[in-house]
Design an enzyme around this catalytic site. Structure first.
Site, PDB file in Angstrom:
ATOM      1  N   ASP A  37     -12.503  -3.122 -22.865  1.00  0.00           N
ATOM      2  CA  ASP A  37     -13.609  -4.062 -23.060  1.00  0.00           C
ATOM      3  C   ASP A  37     -13.109  -5.423 -23.561  1.00  0.00           C
ATOM      4  O   ASP A  37     -13.871  -6.222 -24.078  1.00  0.00           O
ATOM      5  CB  ASP A  37     -14.660  -3.484 -24.019  1.00  0.00           C
ATOM      6  CG  ASP A  37     -14.105  -3.299 -25.419  1.00  0.00           C
ATOM      7  OD1 ASP A  37     -12.881  -3.459 -25.607  1.00  0.00           O
ATOM      8  OD2 ASP A  37     -14.908  -2.993 -26.329  1.00  0.00           O
ATOM      9  N   ASP A 258       9.002 -24.887 -16.300  1.00  0.00           N
ATOM     10  CA  ASP A 258       7.845 -25.520 -15.666  1.00  0.00           C
ATOM     11  C   ASP A 258       6.653 -25.103 -16.512  1.00  0.00           C
ATOM     12  O   ASP A 258       6.197 -23.966 -16.443  1.00  0.00           O
ATOM     13  CB  ASP A 258       7.722 -25.024 -14.221  1.00  0.00           C
ATOM     14  CG  ASP A 258       6.589 -25.713 -13.459  1.00  0.00           C
ATOM     15  OD1 ASP A 258       5.721 -26.337 -14.106  1.00  0.00           O
ATOM     16  OD2 ASP A 258       6.581 -25.603 -12.221  1.00  0.00           O
ATOM     17  N   ASP A 269       1.445 -30.818 -15.629  1.00  0.00           N
ATOM     18  CA  ASP A 269       2.300 -29.915 -14.851  1.00  0.00           C
ATOM     19  C   ASP A 269       3.687 -30.532 -14.779  1.00  0.00           C
ATOM     20  O   ASP A 269       3.947 -31.382 -13.937  1.00  0.00           O
ATOM     21  CB  ASP A 269       1.695 -29.724 -13.451  1.00  0.00           C
ATOM     22  CG  ASP A 269       2.523 -28.774 -12.597  1.00  0.00           C
ATOM     23  OD1 ASP A 269       3.461 -28.137 -13.117  1.00  0.00           O
ATOM     24  OD2 ASP A 269       2.219 -28.672 -11.391  1.00  0.00           O
ATOM     25  N   HIS A 352       1.474 -32.018  -5.476  1.00  0.00           N
ATOM     26  CA  HIS A 352       0.075 -31.651  -5.244  1.00  0.00           C
ATOM     27  C   HIS A 352      -0.816 -32.459  -6.163  1.00  0.00           C
ATOM     28  O   HIS A 352      -0.367 -32.957  -7.199  1.00  0.00           O
ATOM     29  CB  HIS A 352      -0.127 -30.149  -5.506  1.00  0.00           C
ATOM     30  CG  HIS A 352       0.452 -29.701  -6.816  1.00  0.00           C
ATOM     31  ND1 HIS A 352      -0.232 -29.820  -8.008  1.00  0.00           N
ATOM     32  CD2 HIS A 352       1.668 -29.188  -7.150  1.00  0.00           C
ATOM     33  CE1 HIS A 352       0.539 -29.380  -8.986  1.00  0.00           C
ATOM     34  NE2 HIS A 352       1.704 -29.001  -8.510  1.00  0.00           N
ATOM     35  N   HIS A 359      -3.325 -27.044  -9.406  1.00  0.00           N
ATOM     36  CA  HIS A 359      -3.283 -27.411  -7.987  1.00  0.00           C
ATOM     37  C   HIS A 359      -4.680 -27.916  -7.683  1.00  0.00           C
ATOM     38  O   HIS A 359      -5.558 -27.152  -7.282  1.00  0.00           O
ATOM     39  CB  HIS A 359      -2.904 -26.215  -7.110  1.00  0.00           C
ATOM     40  CG  HIS A 359      -1.498 -25.747  -7.362  1.00  0.00           C
ATOM     41  ND1 HIS A 359      -1.027 -24.514  -7.010  1.00  0.00           N
ATOM     42  CD2 HIS A 359      -0.441 -26.379  -7.953  1.00  0.00           C
ATOM     43  CE1 HIS A 359       0.251 -24.397  -7.365  1.00  0.00           C
ATOM     44  NE2 HIS A 359       0.621 -25.518  -7.942  1.00  0.00           N
ATOM     45  N   GLU A 382       7.731 -33.406  -7.466  1.00  0.00           N
ATOM     46  CA  GLU A 382       8.529 -32.297  -8.000  1.00  0.00           C
ATOM     47  C   GLU A 382       9.552 -31.740  -7.021  1.00  0.00           C
ATOM     48  O   GLU A 382       9.495 -30.575  -6.653  1.00  0.00           O
ATOM     49  CB  GLU A 382       7.599 -31.177  -8.478  1.00  0.00           C
ATOM     50  CG  GLU A 382       6.531 -30.729  -7.478  1.00  0.00           C
ATOM     51  CD  GLU A 382       5.721 -29.551  -8.006  1.00  0.00           C
ATOM     52  OE1 GLU A 382       6.339 -28.562  -8.419  1.00  0.00           O
ATOM     53  OE2 GLU A 382       4.484 -29.623  -7.991  1.00  0.00           O
ATOM     54  N   GLU A 406       9.845 -32.409 -12.369  1.00  0.00           N
ATOM     55  CA  GLU A 406       8.445 -32.621 -11.989  1.00  0.00           C
ATOM     56  C   GLU A 406       7.772 -33.558 -12.972  1.00  0.00           C
ATOM     57  O   GLU A 406       7.785 -33.311 -14.181  1.00  0.00           O
ATOM     58  CB  GLU A 406       7.715 -31.270 -11.968  1.00  0.00           C
ATOM     59  CG  GLU A 406       6.223 -31.391 -11.692  1.00  0.00           C
ATOM     60  CD  GLU A 406       5.539 -30.043 -11.492  1.00  0.00           C
ATOM     61  OE1 GLU A 406       6.002 -29.041 -12.083  1.00  0.00           O
ATOM     62  OE2 GLU A 406       4.545 -29.994 -10.754  1.00  0.00           O
TER      63      GLU A 406
HETATM   64  N1  GLY Z   1       3.485 -25.219 -11.907  1.00  0.00           N
HETATM   65  C1  GLY Z   1       3.216 -24.961 -10.553  1.00  0.00           C
HETATM   66  C2  GLY Z   1       3.632 -26.068  -9.709  1.00  0.00           C
HETATM   67  O1  GLY Z   1       4.504 -26.827 -10.083  1.00  0.00           O
HETATM   68  O2  GLY Z   1       3.082 -26.306  -8.669  1.00  0.00           O
HETATM   69 MN    MN Z   2       4.946 -27.188 -12.130  1.00  0.00          MN
HETATM   70 MN    MN Z   3       3.422 -28.681  -9.697  1.00  0.00          MN
END
Ligand code: GLY
Ligand code: MN
Ligand code: MN
Length: 436
Positions: A37, A258, A269, A352, A359, A382, A406
């Site tokens: 639960d 990351d 990100d 992205h 994303h 990245e 990135e």
């Molecule tokens: N952290 C996922 C990516 O870099 O797309």
């Molecule tokens: Mn990433």
């Molecule tokens: Mn990314």
């Protein structure tokens, strides 16, 4: 903080897009059980949050343009003293109107009663089809109720329209308030990556590095990461979405992290890669410098009007040439690019969209063409090179070097702003931080 009038502006814009005879219906995210639960920490659905700022589960937003009694209707949980003692305060219907600017609010338990009335006479239902199966059923039930009354003169909606393309096009362009929250998420993430570099040494476990990252996230107000943190040492640095994070870091490994904070539902990100012992070997440095060169060149190309795919083309070219120069690939540049010879080493795209979702939403192509960049878009750049030991024909001195770098970039009127530019990135910066 996003102000309530910004949410109101978004709702207005969406209503203008769908026209006066449509109706928008969106459900909050369901609560999800993790085991027994115990539930996963609740995270609001990003579309729902974008239009409401409302973070409670069991809520439904309806936008009914030109409706006399009010256009913005929120169904939500009722106040409940017993439940609130256990689970904390709820807005209730009064709070929905007063604090969240709903024109009208009803208990969620009255949804099936009232929804058919709201649907009657509307041409089209704008709705994210097939995402929340349970709510699909609730909606279909309401539609059938309207249909059953057509002989009594009720008019049932003629069309279901996927709301996501129009809503996601709005989400793609970030307002100054959104950019400020993303900057905050990035700034918290900066502290985490620096701390991880300072903490790391041979012999620690990947999860111990992850703990240092989480510590900085949480103590700075980011309770959750925007996605599961990736902490991969040695061969694990070559696994793109490695999240086991349970191996011991060895001397001579590179460590790829990351990890990005989520702040008020906005994501950072960020990836940084560094040598476990604080000094790059010759091979590690060569690969690192190559990835960095490609990333800096890609970032430099970002400006309004540039094609989305420019960054990828630049990265592919620089990485392929670099792998030729290092003797890892053999052949002519054009031919190797044509054959995608880089693909075993660099198998993803340049980045992205970034926003409420890591994303994030928004189209990358318009009809058959890659879209061009415009101010207000935020995305990642990245590039990476991952030399896993099982790629045939590569000398073993390159094995298990995995590097990704990135950053998060905002397109501005004049060009670009790298939101994460302060996070150490050159070989010299990284080695200096780790030496301390
Ligand atoms: N952290 C996922 C990516 O870099 O797309
Ligand atoms: Mn990433
Ligand atoms: Mn990314």
């Amino acid at each position: 903080m996003i102000k309530m009038n910004e949410y109101a502006k978004r709702r207005k814009e969406l209503m203008q897009k769908i026209g006066p005879n449509g109706i928008v219906i969106l459900s909050s995210a369901p609560e999800v059980y993790r085991n027994g639960d115990a539930v996963y920490a609740y995270r609001q659905n990003s579309d729902f949050y974008y239009l409401t700022g409302f973070e409670e589960p069991e809520a439904v937003l309806v936008l009914a343009p030109k409706r006399k009694e009010g256009e913005y209707i929120l169904f939500n949980r009722v106040r409940d003293r017993d439940r609130e003692i256990w689970d904390g305060p709820r807005a209730g219907q009064e709070g929905a109107v007063k604090d969240f600017s709903a024109d009208q609010a009803f208990p969620i338990s009255e949804l099936s009663l009232i929804l058919p009335e709201l649907l009657a006479g509307r041409d089209a239902i704008h709705y994210p089809l097939g995402i929340n199966r349970d709510f699909d059923k609730v909606l279909m039930h309401a539609v059938n109720k309207v249909r059953s009354k057509v002989r009594g003169g009720m008019q049932s909606p003629m069309a279901f329209v996927d709301i996501t393309p129009s809503l996601h096009e709005m989400r793609l362009f970030k307002s100054p308030a959104e950019v400020a929250l993303m900057q905050k998420a990035v700034d918290i993430t900066e502290k985490a990556h620096v701390r991880a570099m300072q903490f790391c040494q041979p012999g620690v476990y990947e999860y111990q590095i992850e703990a240092e990252i989480m510590y900085e996230f949480q103590r700075n107000g980011a309770r959750f990461p925007a996605y599961n943190s990736i902490v991969g040492a040695g061969r694990n640095a070559c696994i793109l979405h490695y999240v086991n994070n349970n191996q011991k870091v060895a001397d001579g490994d590179v460590v790829l992290i990351d990890a990005g904070a989520e702040y008020q539902n906005y994501a950072a990100d960020i990836t940084r890669t560094f040598p476990a012992n604080g000094r790059f070997t010759g091979e590690q440095r060569a690969i690192y410098e190559l990835v960095l060169e490609s990333q800096l060149a890609a970032i430099k190309s970002i400006k309004p009007g540039a094609s989305w795919t420019n960054a990828q083309n630049i990265i592919v070219k620089i990485i392929t040439q670099g792998l030729i120069d290092l003797g890892i690939l053999k052949g002519s540049l054009d031919n190797l690019i044509e054959k995608q010879a880089y693909f075993p080493f660099y198998m993803h795209r340049s980045g992205h969209w970034l926003g409420l979702d890591v994303h994030d939403v928004g189209r990358y192509r318009i009809e058959s063409k890659w879209r061009s960049l415009q101010p207000g878009m935020v995305f990642t750049v990245e590039p990476g090179i991952y030399i896993s030991a099982d790629i045939p024909g590569v000398h073993k001195r390159w094995h298990n070097i995995g590097v990704r770098i990135e950053d998060n970039v905002l397109v501005t009127e004049k060009g670009r702003e790298v939101l994460s530019q302060k996070i150490p990135k050159t070989v010299a910066e990284i080695e200096a931080i780790m030496a301390n």
